[in-house]
Scaffold this motif. Structure first.
Motif, PDB file in Angstrom:
ATOM      1  N   HIS B 224       0.844  -1.198   0.000  1.00 47.93           N
ATOM      2  CA  HIS B 224       0.000   0.000   0.000  1.00 47.93           C
ATOM      3  C   HIS B 224       0.877   1.246   0.000  1.00 47.93           C
ATOM      4  N   ARG B 329      -9.454  -0.437   7.729  1.00 50.57           N
ATOM      5  CA  ARG B 329      -8.348  -1.099   8.412  1.00 50.57           C
ATOM      6  C   ARG B 329      -8.293  -2.587   8.099  1.00 50.57           C
ATOM      7  N   GLN B 330      -9.464  -3.241   8.125  1.00 49.17           N
ATOM      8  CA  GLN B 330      -9.452  -4.688   7.900  1.00 49.17           C
ATOM      9  C   GLN B 330      -8.968  -5.059   6.493  1.00 49.17           C
ATOM     10  N   LEU B 332      -7.107  -3.430   4.535  1.00 53.74           N
ATOM     11  CA  LEU B 332      -5.696  -3.083   4.400  1.00 53.74           C
ATOM     12  C   LEU B 332      -4.805  -4.173   4.996  1.00 53.74           C
ATOM     13  N   GLU B 333      -5.250  -4.702   6.115  1.00 52.20           N
ATOM     14  CA  GLU B 333      -4.416  -5.638   6.850  1.00 52.20           C
ATOM     15  C   GLU B 333      -4.572  -7.066   6.323  1.00 52.20           C
ATOM     16  N   SER B 334      -5.837  -7.489   6.089  1.00 57.97           N
ATOM     17  CA  SER B 334      -6.058  -8.913   5.845  1.00 57.97           C
ATOM     18  C   SER B 334      -6.402  -9.242   4.402  1.00 57.97           C
ATOM     19  N   ARG B 396      -0.856   1.695   8.327  1.00 60.68           N
ATOM     20  CA  ARG B 396      -0.879   0.401   7.639  1.00 60.68           C
ATOM     21  C   ARG B 396      -0.412   0.519   6.200  1.00 60.68           C
ATOM     22  N   ASP B 398       2.613   0.898   3.460  1.00 62.23           N
ATOM     23  CA  ASP B 398       4.008   0.460   3.442  1.00 62.23           C
ATOM     24  C   ASP B 398       4.952   1.547   2.943  1.00 62.23           C
ATOM     25  N   HIS B 449       1.464  -9.561   1.157  1.00 64.34           N
ATOM     26  CA  HIS B 449       0.452 -10.345   1.871  1.00 64.34           C
ATOM     27  C   HIS B 449       1.059 -11.319   2.860  1.00 64.34           C
ATOM     28  N   ARG B 481       5.521  -2.562  13.961  1.00 62.18           N
ATOM     29  CA  ARG B 481       4.717  -2.811  12.769  1.00 62.18           C
ATOM     30  C   ARG B 481       5.441  -2.277  11.529  1.00 62.18           C
ATOM     31  N   ARG B 485       6.883  -4.068   7.962  1.00 69.20           N
ATOM     32  CA  ARG B 485       6.626  -3.554   6.612  1.00 69.20           C
ATOM     33  C   ARG B 485       7.929  -3.356   5.842  1.00 69.20           C
TER      34      ARG B 485
END
Lengths: 375, 528
Positions: B224, B329-330, B332-334, B396, B398, B449, B481, B485
């Motif tokens: 991202h 958020r979800q 982006l993360e998962s 979140r 990168d 991922h 975190r 990344r």
């Protein structure tokens, strides 16, 4: 171009021969040549047991002819094209045993060296950041558009960006090389160097065909500094060669400037050190460099300042009263006077003056701030 | 026995359930009962089906008692595509069509009162689900036959009317029928955008060497990206060219995305499978439902899912509503998004590359150069804006890049020929295939991922590179975190450089990409 195109004179031939057997920036020899003339030094050295035979073996006419075939000319003191600014090197203190007025400069390209006086040298790190290269390119373009040539060393990073910026806006640019002016070093910049050779000038103190030895970069730096009216360092780490150029520019009483980076960046630490010790003046744009380079009164910039605010022109008394006026619900003059701690008549007169300026307004309840005073 | 079963599919998000529509037509008090949790739109099917059958000059068992069961009965069902299956089961139960012809066949389509079929959204995922449960034959509205035919080993019948379906099953001559109207509400707004994007190329962009490289890394590893810079610095121009440097979608991604587009009702069946990575750029007024997905009745995939495998560009992202930003958020993360509603919780894939753009201030006219600074923002506004920029969503991301408007030197640059999207795409594809090889045994295929703990355990950084990273963490310049990344980014940089793994130099590049520091030109030269 007077002498080199017709029969070369004895001085020029002596210089060609001397250039062939010495390293660029050899202080003792160059000082001797400057003091006694090239022919005298040439004649004296022919007697020398080691150097004599090597010097005698040089065939200066053939060298000149070969150079001319590669599009090179040899510019020496006394030529019309010789830039007088280079003579400043005669009195400058040597740096790392290098110095002196060059015996002559090999030049390739249409731009004449005597026409690049007042130019700006832009130097800096080879492994620069994109922040630095963007700054250097725009700086070169801005200064170039104001009519000053851009001098640099055709190296990676800042040098390349400076030439690129000048070429982008179509202004003359001069590349001073550490190898022979007929060569292209670094090889990756062949396209740049040949472009400069066709529209600007590629210059070197090193004889044609000479290799880019490390020591030659140090003597090359003094030519860059001497050819230009000022030097800007954009991004240089603490041991950068660009600091050597800045050092020379300082010794030659040229304007030394530094473009800062983030204080946390090691890539700008050398520049910051120059500025901190007072060796360089901080500049943030081409306009600021022009202001420093120009004659007194030329390119004078307005002092940068924040935006004008409506309250700027008020007297102290007016500000004091204004501070006491409520924002939302109005208040009568007496109460404003009470808050301000000033006599009511004085406050009344001031409020009327502020109303004319549009800073306060009268409501049913009394005085309150007008929209203009909210800022 | 006056009883017959026709099959169709009920969709819950991208998950399809095979539904048995059972009809019983027996003597008794005349009437129709439909059981098995139909919702309001589905309940209206009884009227549509009755009139469609009568107007097709077929027999509706008016004098008998009709019971229709949608089984499994506990599942809430919704949608108009059940019509065809209901009509077929009633007809078969009453002897209008031979019962055995319904076996192993799914019926999808909405009926109109004159007995013609209408298109419905989500045909591809329905047929996919049906295929998984052993169905080998489907009847769909004619315009959607190509969509259904994307599913391998499936016999597809594209039909215009109920009469045609019945004739086909009976083995009679298929009657004429007026053509089926295409989907209502097909993309009216994005048609221009799609064509415009095909004409853009990375070679259109001057300068921006730093950002070009960052975008290449982002595309190669699906990282991202946050682009920050004043108006006119080229943020949008860069973002809309990213799909062009992404390789074609993989077979499974393509199927997933086509299914999503089908669900959203935006699939153009004439185009076949969606193979090019999508680009989605919702405006900052967008609601949470439109971005994340939701809606009444059938779940409509949001923009995050429609950008699956491609690029989701949020320009001016601090201006998006806070709840919308939070909801990002979800995904982006998962890489997927869960839409929870009263009855059900639906998970849709949302594994796109998120590109956020913001200005240095709300008005966009701020410049660090006092001469060029035209910002008139007040400090509370500025504070709110910057809080959003540095909030959990930006954390979140990168890669952070700061753009500056082009200077005079970039416009006339003679020595830098901007690379074309095709050239960049080849390198991105090569880097992606290195990753696919490395992660062949895993459930993910790209560095972006890879779960952090697994990455540290199985693909660690060499000792000196790890030390460089640790130093940044200990000094507080980088969060834990953030370090993960950087670790992922370093692998992508190594993949682009065709190395077997990242070293100190790759971590240094990754650190700069993450922190927003400008890259060194030596780092860019090794890119190509």
């Amino acid at each position: 171009m007077t002498a080199s195109s017709s029969t070369p004179d004895a001085d020029r031939l002596a210089r060609v021969a001397l250039a062939r057997i010495t390293e660029p920036g050899h202080v003792r020899l160059l000082d001797l040549v400057s003091d006694s003339g090239a022919e005298t030094v040439h004649a004296g050295l022919l007697e020398h047991p080691d150097v004599g035979p090597r010097l005698a073996a040089v065939e200066p006419e053939r060298e000149l002819a070969a150079a001319a075939r590669s599009g090179l000319r040899f510019v020496v003191p006394g030529d019309d094209e010789w830039p007088p600014v280079l003579d400043d090197l005669r009195t400058a203190e040597p740096v790392q045993e290098r110095g002196g007025v060059p015996i002559g400069l090999w030049v390739r390209g249409p731009v004449r060296l005597d026409e690049v006086g007042g130019s700006l040298a832009v130097v800096g790190a080879r492994n620069a950041s994109t922040y630095g290269t963007d700054l250097a390119a725009d700086l070169a373009a801005t200064v170039g558009q104001a009519g000053r040539a851009i001098v640099s060393g055709a190296a990676f990073g800042i040098d390349f960006a400076a030439h690129r910026g000048a070429v982008a806006v179509g202004v003359p640019t001069v590349a001073v090389l550490a190898c022979g002016a007929d060569r292209a070093y670094p090889v990756a910049h062949e396209q740049l160097i040949s472009h400069i050779a066709s529209e600007g000038a590629v210059v070197s103190e090193t004889v044609p065909g000479g290799a880019p030895m490390r020591v030659r970069f140090l003597s090359r730096n003094r030519i860059i500094a001497a050819l230009s009216a000022g030097t800007v360092v954009v991004e240089a780490a603490l041991r950068s060669g660009a600091l050597n150029t800045a050092n020379w520019a300082g010794r030659l009483n040229r304007t030394v400037m530094g473009m800062p980076g983030p204080v946390t960046s090691a890539h700008s630490a050398g520049v910051h050190q120059l500025i901190r010790t007072g060796a360089a003046t901080l500049v943030t744009s081409g306009e600021e460099a022009l202001e420093l380079l120009g004659a007194s009164g030329e390119h004078v910039l307005d002092l940068p300042r924040g935006k004008d605010r409506p309250r700027d022109g008020l007297s102290h008394l007016q500000r004091q009263v204004l501070d006491a006026v409520p924002v939302a619900r109005g208040a009568p003059t007496v109460s404003v006077a009470h808050v301000a701690g000033l006599p009511a008549e004085e406050v009344h007169a001031t409020l009327l003056a502020l109303e004319i300026r549009g800073m306060v307004e009268m409501t049913d309840d009394g005085w309150r701030l007008a929209a203009l005073a909210h800022d | 026995m006056p009883f017959a079963t026709a099959q169709t599919v009920s969709l819950h998000g991208a998950v399809g359930h095979l539904i048995d529509v059972q009809s019983d037509v027996s003597p008794g008090q005349p009437g129709l009962t439909m059981v098995g949790r139909p919702d309001a739109t589905l309940n209206e099917a009884r009227d549509r089906c009755r009139m469609a059958i009568i107007n097709s000059r077929l027999t509706w068992p008016t004098t008998k008692r009709i019971t229709i069961l949608l089984s499994p009965a506990d599942l809430l069902k919704s949608g108009t595509h059940f019509d065809l299956a209901i009509a077929m089961s009633v007809l078969a139960a009453d002897g209008g069509v031979p019962k055995p012809t319904l076996a192993g066949t799914a019926f999808i389509g909405e009926l109109t009162l004159d007995g013609n079929l209408r298109s419905v959204a989500g045909v591809l995922p329905m047929v996919l689900a049906a295929a998984e449960r052993g169905v080998r034959r489907v009847f769909v509205p004619e315009p959607q036959a190509r969509e259904a035919a994307m599913v391998p080993d499936m016999e597809v019948f594209g039909m215009r009317s109920l009469g045609q379906v019945v004739a086909e099953l009976r083995g009679d001559e298929v009657p004429e029928a007026p053509p089926v109207a295409p989907m209502s509400g097909a993309r009216l707004l994005s048609w221009r955008g799609e064509e415009r994007l095909e004409e853009t190329d990375m070679s259109d962009l001057l300068g921006l060497a730093d950002v070009r490289y960052a975008v290449e890394v982002a595309a190669a590893g699906c990282h991202h990206l946050l682009l920050s810079g004043p108006k006119g610095a080229g943020k949008t121009s860069i973002a809309e060219r990213i799909p062009g440097i992404l390789p074609d979608l993989s077979r499974s991604e393509s199927l997933e995305l086509t299914a999503i587009h089908s669900l959203a009702g935006v699939l153009d069946p004439g185009q076949g499978m969606v193979v090019r990575p999508p680009y989605s750029a919702p405006h900052h007024d967008a609601s949470k439902a439109s971005l994340i997905g939701g809606g009444r009745g059938q779940v409509r995939p949001g923009e995050v899912s429609r950008a699956h495998g491609g690029v989701l560009f949020l320009d001016e992202f601090p201006l998006f509503r806070s709840d919308v930003i939070e909801a990002l958020r979800q995904p982006l993360e998962s890489g997927d998004v869960t839409i929870a509603r009263q009855e059900e919780s639906v998970t849709l894939p949302a594994r796109g590359m998120v590109v956020l753009a913001c200005n240095p201030c709300p008005c966009g006219r701020y410049s660090a150069n006092p001469g060029a600074n035209g910002c008139g923002c007040r400090s509370p506004q500025l504070r709110d804006y910057r809080n959003k920029v540095t909030g959990p969503v930006a954390d979140r991301v990168d890669i952070v890049r700061n753009l500056v408007p082009l200077g005079p030197a970039d416009r006339g640059d003679r020595f830098t020929v901007p690379e074309s999207s095709t050239a960049i795409r080849e390198r991105v594809a090569a880097a992606r295939s290195r990753q696919a090889e490395r992660f062949a045994e895993e459930s993910w295929g790209l560095n972006g991922h890879a779960p952090g703990p697994v990455l540290r355990e199985r693909w660690p950084l060499p000792e000196p590179a790890q030390r460089l990273l640790d130093d940044e963490v200990y000094s507080g310049r980088l969060s834990r975190r953030g370090a993960t990344r950087v670790h992922r980014l370093a692998w992508t940089v190594a993949d682009l450089r065709r190395l077997n793994g990242p070293g100190v130099e790759e971590v240094a590049v990754a650190l700069r990409l993450r922190t927003g520091d400008p890259l060194l030109i030596g780092m860019l030269e090794r890119a190509s």
